[in-house]
Write a protein that holds these residues in place. Structure first.
Motif, PDB file in Angstrom:
ATOM      1  N   MET A  71      37.229  45.606  35.578  1.00 36.78           N
ATOM      2  CA  MET A  71      38.267  45.781  36.784  1.00 36.78           C
ATOM      3  C   MET A  71      39.124  44.596  36.407  1.00 36.78           C
ATOM      4  O   MET A  71      40.578  44.951  36.573  1.00 36.78           O
ATOM      5  CB  MET A  71      37.539  45.305  37.984  1.00 36.78           C
ATOM      6  N   VAL A  72      38.908  43.600  35.708  1.00 36.02           N
ATOM      7  CA  VAL A  72      40.100  42.548  35.397  1.00 36.02           C
ATOM      8  C   VAL A  72      40.936  43.284  34.543  1.00 36.02           C
ATOM      9  O   VAL A  72      42.190  42.857  34.472  1.00 36.02           O
ATOM     10  CB  VAL A  72      39.304  41.051  35.016  1.00 36.02           C
ATOM     11  N   THR A  73      40.403  43.623  33.394  1.00 38.14           N
ATOM     12  CA  THR A  73      41.267  44.209  32.368  1.00 38.14           C
ATOM     13  C   THR A  73      42.214  45.301  33.084  1.00 38.14           C
ATOM     14  O   THR A  73      43.448  45.307  32.736  1.00 38.14           O
ATOM     15  CB  THR A  73      40.206  44.843  31.177  1.00 38.14           C
ATOM     16  N   VAL A  74      41.809  46.323  33.803  1.00 41.33           N
ATOM     17  CA  VAL A  74      42.591  47.326  34.445  1.00 41.33           C
ATOM     18  C   VAL A  74      43.685  46.760  35.279  1.00 41.33           C
ATOM     19  O   VAL A  74      44.958  47.126  35.280  1.00 41.33           O
ATOM     20  CB  VAL A  74      41.925  48.290  35.234  1.00 41.33           C
ATOM     21  N   ALA A  75      43.368  45.578  36.130  1.00 37.18           N
ATOM     22  CA  ALA A  75      44.193  44.813  36.714  1.00 37.18           C
ATOM     23  C   ALA A  75      45.486  44.085  36.209  1.00 37.18           C
ATOM     24  O   ALA A  75      46.501  44.336  36.568  1.00 37.18           O
ATOM     25  CB  ALA A  75      43.463  44.019  37.693  1.00 37.18           C
ATOM     26  N   TRP A  76      44.996  43.787  35.133  1.00 40.50           N
ATOM     27  CA  TRP A  76      46.082  42.988  34.195  1.00 40.50           C
ATOM     28  C   TRP A  76      46.741  43.963  33.010  1.00 40.50           C
ATOM     29  O   TRP A  76      47.572  43.643  32.125  1.00 40.50           O
ATOM     30  CB  TRP A  76      45.518  41.852  33.454  1.00 40.50           C
ATOM     31  N   LEU A  77      46.243  45.292  33.153  1.00 43.44           N
ATOM     32  CA  LEU A  77      46.775  46.114  32.084  1.00 43.44           C
ATOM     33  C   LEU A  77      48.062  46.327  31.750  1.00 43.44           C
ATOM     34  O   LEU A  77      48.767  46.124  30.692  1.00 43.44           O
ATOM     35  CB  LEU A  77      46.110  47.584  32.329  1.00 43.44           C
ATOM     36  N   PRO A  78      48.800  46.392  32.829  1.00 44.59           N
ATOM     37  CA  PRO A  78      50.421  46.713  32.731  1.00 44.59           C
ATOM     38  C   PRO A  78      50.850  45.299  32.202  1.00 44.59           C
ATOM     39  O   PRO A  78      51.832  45.578  31.173  1.00 44.59           O
ATOM     40  CB  PRO A  78      50.921  46.997  34.184  1.00 44.59           C
ATOM     41  N   LEU A  79      50.623  44.118  32.729  1.00 41.52           N
ATOM     42  CA  LEU A  79      51.048  42.978  32.068  1.00 41.52           C
ATOM     43  C   LEU A  79      50.634  42.630  30.504  1.00 41.52           C
ATOM     44  O   LEU A  79      51.488  42.290  29.589  1.00 41.52           O
ATOM     45  CB  LEU A  79      50.749  41.828  32.771  1.00 41.52           C
ATOM     46  N   ILE A  80      49.521  43.174  30.291  1.00 41.68           N
ATOM     47  CA  ILE A  80      48.960  42.992  28.928  1.00 41.68           C
ATOM     48  C   ILE A  80      49.926  43.872  27.881  1.00 41.68           C
ATOM     49  O   ILE A  80      50.131  43.372  26.899  1.00 41.68           O
ATOM     50  CB  ILE A  80      47.550  43.515  28.886  1.00 41.68           C
TER      51      ILE A  80
END
Length: 507
Positions: A24-33
């Motif tokens: 969930m954390v990875t998907v939430a920050w996916l655009p910024l990553i």
């Protein structure tokens, strides 16, 4: 007596939950990553160090905002010496739940209750938020159930894994609030998978509330709080919006709110809205199960407290209500008691920003002093103008006729989008209901003056679209129009217009 804290139910394995949290954390920050990696590659490739360090700076800015905003606390603090009855009730529930952590109480203007952690006056504490509408409309026994739920809930989710699960869900749900939701296909399965654990914690807290205040009292609380929230979001927000247009604000907001709650027509409309909203969860972001499910899961218990059937007495009730009204209206408010200030949160400032955008020096008015005609006077965006503009006509009856034609031929969603273009931004699952409500609301606003000219009167001081026929029958135009749209059959509305003696409406 033994602690009434419920025993934890079997939960998923630690590995599975940590995997969910990480995903969930990875998907939430996916655009910024993704953007950060692109910039980093470009910066390294072309030797532009400013571009290369930009992702790192974004991360540092995000972390600093999180740290700086972590201790923000909404609401107005109440000291035990100023409100001994409320303090005694909170302390009694805390002792029965063996909740021994430092606990501060703050009152917020809206019908909500929550428990969080913050640093207040340099001390790390738990902060219990209690909405003024709850304090005014719940009995002491019912308020004990609310407080018991919040304190027990904190004890059910105090472990690091559960806390991270809640935070990860909140972060991911926040990413789905904008107009564009490219993460929805990835986020929805993760939110769905993590939701049962969150709902389990809520049901466990409900069970502890029932053991504190009794099953019947807890059931009443669950229904009443849902009613208060729906009335506040509907009728209360409408007052604030309509009066702001005239550079005024409702000084007697809470007195009027309490009076409106006694109207059976208001309660019926709010109960229907609450039930409809309760099951609307397209992305599985809801942290609470539907009320009906929560009630069905309550254990049978008599309760272990003997609090009264009247609301708790607030000695500073007048000052607290004045402060809350000023917060809602966005005007300068009274200072907090000395020694109890905490940094104002973003939620606490939202009404003030809204108010200052609309007017600079609002005048106080009394809703209870307005007659029905003044109270039901349409606002800029709540009158028949919206439907008139969408149907390109100047006559309310013709506009209503055009809306009914659109219902009959199925083109009403297109008409609703002309009335409210923002409908296109809603999630596909929410859009049909919202589109229907927009059309029903706009058509009802145009229909009211037509029927008023035909001799119909307002059936409720508080509701614009519930009218009484000359024969004494109450008709809820909004419900009638919603049913017409849902069934695709405007015939009952046309029959009503003919029976009212209006001009013939073309079929």
């Amino acid at each position: 007596m033994d602690s009434p804290i419920s025993l934890p139910s079997p939960r998923p394995s630690a590995a599975r939950e940590w995997l969910l949290i990480t995903a969930m954390v990875t998907v939430a920050w996916l655009p910024l990553i993704g953007l950060g990696l692109v910039l980093l590659i470009l910066g390294v490739t072309f030797g532009i160090w400013q571009v290369a360090v930009a992702p790192v700076m974004w991360v540092l800015i995000g972390v600093s905002r999180t740290v700086l905003g972590r201790d923000s606390v909404p609401g107005r603090a109440v000291r035990p010496g100023d409100e001994p009855e409320l303090a005694s009730l909170v302390n009694d529930v805390a002792e029965r739940l063996r909740f021994t952590a430092p606990l501060l109480v703050r009152i917020v203007p809206w019908p909500d209750a929550a428990l969080g952690r913050a640093k207040v006056a340099g001390v790390r504490s738990h902060v219990l938020l209690l909405g003024l509408p709850l304090l005014r409309n719940l009995s002491a026994a019912q308020l004990a159930a609310v407080i018991g739920h919040e304190l027990a809930h904190e004890q059910h989710i105090h472990d690091r894994r559960t806390s991270w699960l809640h935070d990860a869900r909140a972060l991911l749900a926040e990413r789905l609030e904008g107009r564009f939701r490219p993460l929805a296909p990835l986020a929805t399965p993760l939110l769905r998978a993590s939701q049962p654990r969150v709902w389990q914690a809520e049901r466990s807290a409900d069970a502890d509330a029932a053991r504190i205040a009794g099953t019947e009292t807890t059931r009443q609380v669950l229904e009443l709080v849902a009613l208060l929230v729906a009335t506040f979001d509907g009728l209360g927000e409408q007052w604030l919006t309509d009066l702001a247009v005239n550079h005024t604000y409702p000084q007697d907001f809470y007195d009027a709110f309490d009076a409106a709650l006694q109207d059976p027509l208001v309660r019926r409309r709010s109960a229907g809205a609450a039930a409809e909203y309760d099951v609307l969860d397209p992305y599985h972001t809801a942290n609470h199960p539907p009320v009906a499910q929560r009630i069905a899961a309550l254990p049978q218990a008599d309760g272990c407290t003997s609090h009264g059937s009247d609301p708790i007495r607030l000695r500073g009730a007048a000052l607290i209500a004045q402060w809350c009204v000023q917060q809602l209206a966005g005007v300068d408010s009274l200072p907090e008691p000395r020694g109890t200030q905490a940094r104002t949160s973003e939620d606490d400032r939202r009404a003030r920003r809204r108010g200052k955008d609309r007017y600079d020096d609002p005048r106080p008015v009394h809703i209870l002093g307005l007659d029905a005609e003044q109270l039901h006077a349409p606002s800029e965006d709540g009158g028949p103008e919206a439907l008139l503009a969408a149907t390109r006509t100047q006559a309310p009856l013709r506009a209503v006729s055009a809306a009914l034609d659109a219902v009959a031929d199925g083109s009403w969603p297109r008409l609703a989008r002309r009335i409210e273009p923002q409908l296109r931004r809603l999630p596909p699952v929410e859009r049909p209901t919202a589109t229907r409500d927009v059309l029903a609301g706009a058509t009802g606003a145009a229909l009211v003056p037509v029927l008023r000219e035909a001799g119909w009167t307002y059936a409720s001081r508080w509701m614009r679209t519930v009218l009484t026929t000359p024969g004494g029958t109450n008709v809820d135009l909004y419900d009638l129009l919603v049913t017409a749209v849902d069934m695709g059959d405007p015939a009952p509305v046309r029959f009503l217009l003919e029976a009212a003696g209006t001009e013939e409406v073309p079929a």
